[in-house]
Each structure stands twice: as C-alpha cells, then as structure tokens.
Design an enzyme around this catalytic site. Structure first.
Site, mmCIF file in Angstrom:
data_model
loop_
_atom_site.group_PDB
_atom_site.id
_atom_site.type_symbol
_atom_site.label_atom_id
_atom_site.label_comp_id
_atom_site.label_asym_id
_atom_site.label_seq_id
_atom_site.Cartn_x
_atom_site.Cartn_y
_atom_site.Cartn_z
ATOM 1 N N HIS A 1 -9.925 0.180 6.080
ATOM 2 C CA HIS A 1 -9.018 1.260 6.473
ATOM 3 C C HIS A 1 -9.136 2.440 5.523
ATOM 4 O O HIS A 1 -9.437 2.280 4.339
ATOM 5 C CB HIS A 1 -7.570 0.765 6.568
ATOM 6 C CG HIS A 1 -6.989 0.243 5.289
ATOM 7 N ND1 HIS A 1 -6.387 1.049 4.353
ATOM 8 C CD2 HIS A 1 -6.895 -1.018 4.796
ATOM 9 C CE1 HIS A 1 -5.939 0.316 3.350
ATOM 10 N NE2 HIS A 1 -6.238 -0.947 3.580
ATOM 11 N N ASP B 1 -6.632 4.762 5.035
ATOM 12 C CA ASP B 1 -5.352 5.271 4.553
ATOM 13 C C ASP B 1 -4.887 4.544 3.295
ATOM 14 O O ASP B 1 -5.357 3.449 2.976
ATOM 15 C CB ASP B 1 -4.282 5.164 5.643
ATOM 16 C CG ASP B 1 -4.096 3.742 6.151
ATOM 17 O OD1 ASP B 1 -5.116 3.049 6.350
ATOM 18 O OD2 ASP B 1 -2.946 3.320 6.347
ATOM 19 N N ASP C 1 -7.467 -0.434 -2.847
ATOM 20 C CA ASP C 1 -6.947 -0.649 -1.491
ATOM 21 C C ASP C 1 -6.989 0.651 -0.681
ATOM 22 O O ASP C 1 -5.991 1.347 -0.572
ATOM 23 C CB ASP C 1 -5.509 -1.161 -1.599
ATOM 24 C CG ASP C 1 -4.910 -1.566 -0.272
ATOM 25 O OD1 ASP C 1 -5.676 -1.836 0.673
ATOM 26 O OD2 ASP C 1 -3.666 -1.611 -0.175
ATOM 27 N N GLU D 1 -3.551 1.505 8.706
ATOM 28 C CA GLU D 1 -3.389 0.081 8.386
ATOM 29 C C GLU D 1 -2.101 -0.162 7.621
ATOM 30 O O GLU D 1 -1.446 -1.200 7.792
ATOM 31 C CB GLU D 1 -4.588 -0.410 7.571
ATOM 32 C CG GLU D 1 -4.606 -1.923 7.336
ATOM 33 C CD GLU D 1 -3.889 -2.371 6.072
ATOM 34 O OE1 GLU D 1 -3.716 -3.590 5.892
ATOM 35 O OE2 GLU D 1 -3.490 -1.509 5.256
ATOM 36 N N GLU D 2 -1.732 0.777 6.771
ATOM 37 C CA GLU D 2 -0.579 0.572 5.895
ATOM 38 C C GLU D 2 0.762 0.687 6.623
ATOM 39 O O GLU D 2 1.800 0.379 6.039
ATOM 40 C CB GLU D 2 -0.616 1.570 4.730
ATOM 41 C CG GLU D 2 -1.837 1.465 3.828
ATOM 42 C CD GLU D 2 -1.857 0.200 2.985
ATOM 43 O OE1 GLU D 2 -0.947 -0.641 3.159
ATOM 44 O OE2 GLU D 2 -2.776 0.045 2.168
ATOM 45 N N GLU E 1 -10.996 -5.698 2.240
ATOM 46 C CA GLU E 1 -9.756 -5.612 1.466
ATOM 47 C C GLU E 1 -9.968 -6.223 0.079
ATOM 48 O O GLU E 1 -10.849 -7.074 -0.112
ATOM 49 C CB GLU E 1 -8.628 -6.356 2.187
ATOM 50 C CG GLU E 1 -8.157 -5.701 3.467
ATOM 51 C CD GLU E 1 -7.139 -4.595 3.217
ATOM 52 O OE1 GLU E 1 -6.904 -4.240 2.045
ATOM 53 O OE2 GLU E 1 -6.579 -4.086 4.206
ATOM 54 N N HIS F 1 -0.917 -1.020 -3.944
ATOM 55 C CA HIS F 1 0.441 -0.467 -3.833
ATOM 56 C C HIS F 1 1.129 -0.348 -5.192
ATOM 57 O O HIS F 1 2.358 -0.273 -5.254
ATOM 58 C CB HIS F 1 1.310 -1.314 -2.890
ATOM 59 C CG HIS F 1 0.722 -1.512 -1.528
ATOM 60 N ND1 HIS F 1 1.399 -2.170 -0.514
ATOM 61 C CD2 HIS F 1 -0.477 -1.163 -0.981
ATOM 62 C CE1 HIS F 1 0.652 -2.206 0.568
ATOM 63 N NE2 HIS F 1 -0.499 -1.602 0.302
#
EC number: 3.5.1.16
Length: 383
Positions: free
Chosen positions: A80, A82, A112, A144-145, A169, A355
């Site tokens: 992903h 984003d 990530d 995705e997030e 990932e 994150h």
C-alpha cells in the site's frame, strides 16, 4: 531505461518526501496521486506496462498495477502507498525527510510500507526482465490504513490470477500465512426521554444497553469456548467493548445510548457467520423492545486470512528463508488478494515500528530483502 532509475536511497527519499496520509477525517486525508505518479514513472523506466486506476468512493485515490512478461500465472508483489497520520509533537525528526542514523532509516512510511517499493525498484536493476518465463506484477494500493478500498476494488475488478502473491508489510522478513479479521460495530439504543421523577413515562436507553451488554458478553464467552486456533498467541476470537456514551443529565431519562465494539475473528470464520451470531445474541433485546436497537458498521469489515501450511508457496518461501511461517493478530490486505491467488505477508522492517513516532527501518534488512526479492522472482517467474 534502468540507468534513469535513481539510486536506492534517493528512491526511498523521494517516496518518504511525498505525503500520502490516509485518514477517516477529511481534513487529514490526502491523495496518493503524486506517489503513484512517481512509482508509475519508475516502473515505466524499467520497461513495465503500467495501469493507474482511480479507486471509487475515495478522495482522489489511485491503484497502480505494473506488469511485465507474458502468459498465465506468475508472481504478484503488493503493498500500500498510504501512511497513517502523524503526531508532530511526538516526532523528533521531520516525518517527510529520510534520515539515516545508527543503522536506521527514519521517516513516515519507512517500515509501513513505502520502503518495500524502493526495495523492489532497486532489486529490479539486477534482473533481466526480458527473460521472464512468467509475468511479474507490482501492485500499489490506496487506503489500506483506513478502508482498504484499494485492495478491495482491485480484487473485485481484476482478471489477474497469478500463481501466488507476496504482500510486503513489515514482518521482519518472517513469513506470515494467516491473521485474524476485524469487525467494528456501533450498537445504538433509542429510548424515550423524560423527567427522572417519573421513570415510567420514559424508556431509559442506558438500562436497555445494560441488558444488551450482558448478551454481548455471553457471546464473547461462547466465542472463546467454541472457536480455537492454537497457532495464534490469543487462540480464540476476541470481542472488545471499546467506547460507550449515553445521556446528557442526571435528572433526565436517557434517550440514546451508543456502544462501540469490535470482534477479531479467526480465519475459519465468515463475516456472515459473525453477523448472525451478533444478531442472535441481541435478539432478546430487539424482541422485547422492537425498533429501539440497531447495529451499524463503524468500518468496512475485514475477514480473516489463511494460506494453507502445506501450500507450495509456503514450502518454497520457508525453504528460501530457512524460517517457518507464522500467524499474527493484526490485519493486512491479504484476505482480498487471497481471493485471487495463494498469498503470504512478508517484508522488511518490524511491525513494532508501524504507526509509531520516529518510525524507522533498520539498514540490516537491505541486503536480505534484495536477495529475497531476487529469489522469489527467479523461482516463480523463471521456472
């Protein structure tokens, strides 16, 4: 041409410098168009055919599919584009400036998972893609997030059926073959307001919610007793009551109460099955108080995912890495890609950095990640 491609660290730097935050709050949400353009141009320079598709229902978000080679099957490498939002007060570095310090590459998306695309692009310098016997696909998705809208849309609309897929990932290069799903719901009780001096003239939504919570907790116990998957560290479905709010004054009968909850199902459980179990659990309240209880999705549900442990993809990757596949509790886009072909989750960096403020990827992953990408391309596209 390959000689037009920037050096690895400059690719990485450009990706990190291009914001692509996904957020449910519109003020924070950003388009990934600029990042997709960067990736599309670089893959075109490597000789790939590139298709960019807008993702319906999003705020100017896009998927990119780069492909090279002919025939059926082949390998899909996916990720992903984003990132999550960042808390500026907790970062000690500029989130959009790639910085290297003490064997770590810092920046929003380093782990990530923008870095995975930098690894793919850099590795392909050393691959003669004109000799591929099966096609190689690179998929870059949106959102995705938040909603996983990009992966959902791609899986629903593509005709591709690769032999297998790897989603990059951050797994510390430990292959993952299964994870739980995620369902989040809002339970709403609509009562009837009135003065607290005469309770019989109203319907107290908090009292009805108290009854509903009792049935929900019984469902939690039933899930724990009925469903097991011993490979997980928490080997049963979990149910969490995360947020509740009701009423506005101590002397008013509560007219509305809302509970937010989530369930993390095992891979063997279907979303329809879970919805049925929840509705059955709440049926006594609904039947006693018709029209006063509703259940709504807070976010689009994510099913559990599993690639069978004896599948060829699992056996090949375990042999290449010298490591057994694992199962994890967090969610990825794998359930949607798995509808197209057998899928593993495997990539550089640690999920513990995802994150987090001052997100980083350790430079020790650079060499083994390049080697892994070359090996899987050789195995699935040249044999």
């Amino acid at each position: 041409m390959k000689n037009k491609l920037p050096p690895f660290i400059e690719i990485y730097r450009a990706l990190i410098a291009t914001p692509s935050i996904s957020a449910t709050e519109e003020a924070l949400d950003q388009s990934n168009a600029d990042l997709i353009t960067l990736l599309a141009d670089w893959f075109k320079d490597l000789g790939f055919n590139v298709e960019v598709q807008p993702v319906p229902g999003t705020r100017n978000k896009f998927n990119m599919l780069a492909s090279i080679g002919q025939g059926a099957g082949g390998l899909l490498l996916a990720g992903h584009t984003d990132t999550v939002p960042f808390d500026d007060g907790r970062w000690t570095r500029d989130p959009f400036t790639l910085t290297e310090h003490d064997g770590k590459l810092y920046g929003l998306g380093t782990a990530d998972m923008k870095g995975f695309f930098a690894f793919i692009l850099d590795t392909l310098r050393d691959v003669d893609v004109t000799k591929l016997k099966k096609p190689l696909y690179i998929l870059a998705t949106a959102d995705e997030e938040t909603s996983m809208a990009g992966a959902r849309y791609f899986a629903e609309t593509t005709a591709l059926r690769p032999d297998c897929a790897i989603i990059g990932e951050p797994t510390s290069l430990q292959p993952v073959r299964a994870h739980k799903g995620h369902i989040s719901n809002a339970i709403r009780i609509q009562g009837q307001s009135g003065h607290s001096s005469d309770p019989a003239r109203g319907v107290n939504a908090i009292e009805l919610m108290h009854d509903a919570i009792g049935h929900i907790l019984q469902l939690r116990d039933n899930l724990k007793e009925r469903y097991h998957y011993e490979a997980f560290t928490v080997p049963y479905p979990t149910l969490n009551l995360g947020h509740i709010h009701g009423g506005d004054a101590s002397n008013r009968i509560c007219a509305c109460c809302e509970l937010h909850m989530d369930i993390r199902p095992l891979p063997s459980m279907t979303l329809n099955e879970l919805n049925g179990l929840l509705n059955d659990a709440l049926a006594p309240v609904s039947e006693r108080w018709p029209g006063r209880l509703t259940v709504d999705e807070l976010h689009p549900p994510i099913p559990g995912y599993e690639c069978p442990p004896n599948h060829q993809l699992v056996e090949v990757v375990e042999k290449l890495l010298g490591a057994k596949t694992e199962v994890v509790n967090y969610c990825t886009e794998a359930p949607f890609i798995q509808t197209l072909c057998p899928t593993l989750v495997l990539g550089p960096g640690s999920i513990n950095q995802a994150h987090q403020p001052d997100e980083y990827l350790e430079t020790r992953f650079i060499k083994p990640t390049r080697e892994l990408i070359i090996q899987v391309i050789h195995h699935f596209c040249w044999h």
